[in-house]
Design a protein around this motif. Structure first.
Motif, PDB file in Angstrom:
ATOM      1  N   HIS A 175       0.831  -1.204   0.000  1.00  0.00           N
ATOM      2  CA  HIS A 175       0.000   0.000   0.000  1.00  0.00           C
ATOM      3  C   HIS A 175       0.867   1.256   0.000  1.00  0.00           C
ATOM      4  N   PHE A 176       1.901   1.262   0.828  1.00  0.00           N
ATOM      5  CA  PHE A 176       2.790   2.423   0.875  1.00  0.00           C
ATOM      6  C   PHE A 176       3.537   2.600  -0.446  1.00  0.00           C
ATOM      7  N   ALA A 177       3.925   1.488  -1.066  1.00  0.00           N
ATOM      8  CA  ALA A 177       4.612   1.583  -2.354  1.00  0.00           C
ATOM      9  C   ALA A 177       3.691   2.154  -3.422  1.00  0.00           C
ATOM     10  N   ALA A 178       2.409   1.771  -3.378  1.00  0.00           N
ATOM     11  CA  ALA A 178       1.452   2.318  -4.350  1.00  0.00           C
ATOM     12  C   ALA A 178       1.226   3.813  -4.109  1.00  0.00           C
ATOM     13  N   LEU A 179       1.150   4.226  -2.860  1.00  0.00           N
ATOM     14  CA  LEU A 179       1.002   5.658  -2.560  1.00  0.00           C
ATOM     15  C   LEU A 179       2.223   6.442  -3.010  1.00  0.00           C
ATOM     16  N   GLN A 180       3.404   5.872  -2.813  1.00  0.00           N
ATOM     17  CA  GLN A 180       4.627   6.549  -3.245  1.00  0.00           C
ATOM     18  C   GLN A 180       4.661   6.699  -4.758  1.00  0.00           C
ATOM     19  N   ALA A 181       4.286   5.630  -5.470  1.00  0.00           N
ATOM     20  CA  ALA A 181       4.272   5.711  -6.933  1.00  0.00           C
ATOM     21  C   ALA A 181       3.265   6.735  -7.422  1.00  0.00           C
ATOM     22  N   LEU A 182       2.121   6.815  -6.752  1.00  0.00           N
ATOM     23  CA  LEU A 182       1.104   7.779  -7.149  1.00  0.00           C
ATOM     24  C   LEU A 182       1.560   9.207  -6.866  1.00  0.00           C
ATOM     25  N   ALA A 183       2.215   9.427  -5.724  1.00  0.00           N
ATOM     26  CA  ALA A 183       2.645  10.778  -5.366  1.00  0.00           C
ATOM     27  C   ALA A 183       3.808  11.254  -6.227  1.00  0.00           C
ATOM     28  N   LEU A 184       4.709  10.345  -6.597  1.00  0.00           N
ATOM     29  CA  LEU A 184       5.900  10.729  -7.364  1.00  0.00           C
ATOM     30  C   LEU A 184       5.708  10.545  -8.858  1.00  0.00           C
ATOM     31  N   GLY A 185       4.533  10.087  -9.288  1.00  0.00           N
ATOM     32  CA  GLY A 185       4.286   9.904 -10.710  1.00  0.00           C
ATOM     33  C   GLY A 185       5.078   8.773 -11.317  1.00  0.00           C
ATOM     34  N   GLU A 186       5.389   7.749 -10.561  1.00  0.00           N
ATOM     35  CA  GLU A 186       6.148   6.607 -11.074  1.00  0.00           C
ATOM     36  C   GLU A 186       5.247   5.706 -11.910  1.00  0.00           C
ATOM     37  N   ASP A 187       5.876   4.996 -12.850  1.00  0.00           N
ATOM     38  CA  ASP A 187       5.107   4.128 -13.738  1.00  0.00           C
ATOM     39  C   ASP A 187       4.493   2.947 -12.995  1.00  0.00           C
ATOM     40  N   ALA A 188       5.240   2.383 -12.063  1.00  0.00           N
ATOM     41  CA  ALA A 188       4.766   1.208 -11.331  1.00  0.00           C
ATOM     42  C   ALA A 188       5.265   1.284  -9.896  1.00  0.00           C
ATOM     43  N   PRO A 189       4.530   0.716  -8.950  1.00  0.00           N
ATOM     44  CA  PRO A 189       4.992   0.724  -7.557  1.00  0.00           C
ATOM     45  C   PRO A 189       6.279  -0.069  -7.405  1.00  0.00           C
ATOM     46  N   GLU A 190       7.046   0.299  -6.420  1.00  0.00           N
ATOM     47  CA  GLU A 190       8.295  -0.399  -6.126  1.00  0.00           C
ATOM     48  C   GLU A 190       7.990  -1.796  -5.586  1.00  0.00           C
ATOM     49  N   ASN A 191       8.781  -2.767  -6.013  1.00  0.00           N
ATOM     50  CA  ASN A 191       8.587  -4.140  -5.539  1.00  0.00           C
ATOM     51  C   ASN A 191       8.907  -4.234  -4.051  1.00  0.00           C
ATOM     52  N   THR A 192       8.035  -4.906  -3.320  1.00  0.00           N
ATOM     53  CA  THR A 192       8.226  -5.103  -1.888  1.00  0.00           C
ATOM     54  C   THR A 192       8.500  -6.576  -1.614  1.00  0.00           C
ATOM     55  N   VAL A 193       9.221  -6.847  -0.550  1.00  0.00           N
ATOM     56  CA  VAL A 193       9.584  -8.215  -0.183  1.00  0.00           C
ATOM     57  C   VAL A 193       8.583  -8.735   0.843  1.00  0.00           C
ATOM     58  N   ASP A 194       7.976  -9.866   0.532  1.00  0.00           N
ATOM     59  CA  ASP A 194       7.027 -10.499   1.449  1.00  0.00           C
ATOM     60  C   ASP A 194       7.797 -11.501   2.306  1.00  0.00           C
ATOM     61  N   MET A 195       8.071 -11.120   3.564  1.00  0.00           N
ATOM     62  CA  MET A 195       8.851 -11.974   4.448  1.00  0.00           C
ATOM     63  C   MET A 195       8.038 -13.135   5.014  1.00  0.00           C
ATOM     64  N   LEU A 196       6.747 -13.178   4.710  1.00  0.00           N
ATOM     65  CA  LEU A 196       5.908 -14.263   5.216  1.00  0.00           C
ATOM     66  C   LEU A 196       5.912 -15.490   4.304  1.00  0.00           C
ATOM     67  N   ARG A 197       6.497 -15.367   3.129  1.00  0.00           N
ATOM     68  CA  ARG A 197       6.556 -16.504   2.223  1.00  0.00           C
ATOM     69  C   ARG A 197       7.591 -17.515   2.711  1.00  0.00           C
ATOM     70  N   PRO A 198       7.366 -18.808   2.465  1.00  0.00           N
ATOM     71  CA  PRO A 198       8.326 -19.815   2.917  1.00  0.00           C
ATOM     72  C   PRO A 198       9.684 -19.625   2.260  1.00  0.00           C
ATOM     73  N   ASP A 199      10.730 -19.925   3.006  1.00  0.00           N
ATOM     74  CA  ASP A 199      12.099 -19.852   2.498  1.00  0.00           C
ATOM     75  C   ASP A 199      12.377 -21.136   1.722  1.00  0.00           C
ATOM     76  N   VAL A 200      12.247 -21.058   0.394  1.00  0.00           N
ATOM     77  CA  VAL A 200      12.380 -22.255  -0.439  1.00  0.00           C
ATOM     78  C   VAL A 200      13.779 -22.841  -0.329  1.00  0.00           C
ATOM     79  N   ALA A 201      14.791 -21.992  -0.324  1.00  0.00           N
ATOM     80  CA  ALA A 201      16.171 -22.480  -0.246  1.00  0.00           C
ATOM     81  C   ALA A 201      16.423 -23.213   1.064  1.00  0.00           C
ATOM     82  N   ALA A 202      15.907 -22.674   2.162  1.00  0.00           N
ATOM     83  CA  ALA A 202      16.104 -23.326   3.459  1.00  0.00           C
ATOM     84  C   ALA A 202      15.377 -24.666   3.521  1.00  0.00           C
ATOM     85  N   LEU A 203      14.179 -24.730   2.941  1.00  0.00           N
ATOM     86  CA  LEU A 203      13.452 -25.991   2.937  1.00  0.00           C
ATOM     87  C   LEU A 203      14.144 -27.038   2.077  1.00  0.00           C
ATOM     88  N   GLN A 204      14.699 -26.623   0.943  1.00  0.00           N
ATOM     89  CA  GLN A 204      15.446 -27.571   0.117  1.00  0.00           C
ATOM     90  C   GLN A 204      16.698 -28.073   0.835  1.00  0.00           C
TER      91      GLN A 204
END
Length: 250
Positions: A175-204
């Motif tokens: 949400h904050f990335a979308a607000l930043q893109a809207l305020a600064l006139g950016e083409d697309a919101p900045e990619n954010t990292v979802d830390m809740l996703r499983p760590d695939v490398a650690a599981l492997q």
């Protein structure tokens, strides 16, 4: 109101008076060793309580000095306070534990790391604590090898570095990335990292250990002439994918 089979007329004011136990607030009952507070006593979220001497009609002059002295003494003696808490009028009283928290600052002493106050933990009533018994089936003995492998899996999957507040809310970050893109006139919101996703490398990396655990369960199940729980068929469940289609999973 029906009482002993007889109708007793009561006004609305009388009913409210019957439901009212005490005035809202905290009433100190005594003190107990802080070690007596066990993890299973924390069945509700806690509140942080601190004194207020200004900026409110409920301000109490001198409360800061009183609470500061109480926190210091309880922390030194490793005690907690037990109190009766009523949040508002006509609310039922509850017992709470007040865990003291002393003030701490950084190495320079200019920035406060944690404020002084009490962590107020709502305590359960006796009826809310149940003794659970999970007996093993008759004639079933848990193999030592299976317990050892399960212990290694639990030890390997521990997250010792996790602390509450160390993970950012991914929904808010997007949400904050979308607000930043809207305020600064950016083409697309900045990619954010979802830390809740499983760590695939650690599981492997831990896949051989998980495979050994599964194999140990199969061996133990075969020895006990039972079917492994993970091999039992589960009922199908459907969920909607991103494209809107329905898929069935087991």
């Amino acid at each position: 109101v029906e009482l002993c089979g007889r109708h007793v007329p009561m006004s609305r004011e009388e009913l409210q008076e019957v439901k009212r136990f005490f005035e809202p607030g905290l009433h100190l009952l005594g003190f107990k060793p802080a070690a007596m507070l066990k993890p299973h006593h924390r069945i509700f979220h806690s509140y942080f309580v601190y004194p207020n001497e200004r900026g409110s009609s409920n301000a109490v002059t001198g409360s800061t000095a009183l609470v500061s002295a109480l926190i210091d003494q309880l922390s030194q003696r490793k005690l907690m306070a037990i109190a009766r808490y009523i949040p508002r009028r006509n609310s039922e009283p509850v017992l709470v534990a007040l865990l003291p928290q002393t003030e701490s600052a950084d190495a320079s002493g200019t920035e406060q790391l944690q404020p002084p106050g009490f962590h107020m933990i709502r305590l359960p009533w006796r009826e809310e604590i149940r003794d659970l018994e999970l007996p093993m089936p008759d004639g079933v003995v848990l193999p030592t090898a299976l317990a050892d492998v399960a212990r290694e899996v639990v030890r390997a999957m521990r997250i010792d570095g996790f602390r509450p507040g160390c993970v950012e809310n991914p929904v808010l970050q997007r949400h904050f990335a979308a607000l930043q893109a809207l305020a600064l006139g950016e083409d697309a919101p900045e990619n954010t990292v979802d830390m809740l996703r499983p760590d695939v490398a650690a599981l492997q990396e831990k896949e051989p250990m998980l495979g050994a655990w599964k194999e140990a369960i199969e061996v133990a199940s075969a020895a006990m002439a039972t079917t492994p729980a993970f091999s039992q068929k589960r009922p199908q469940a459907t969920f909607a994918s991103e494209d809107g289609s329905l898929r069935a999973v087991r």
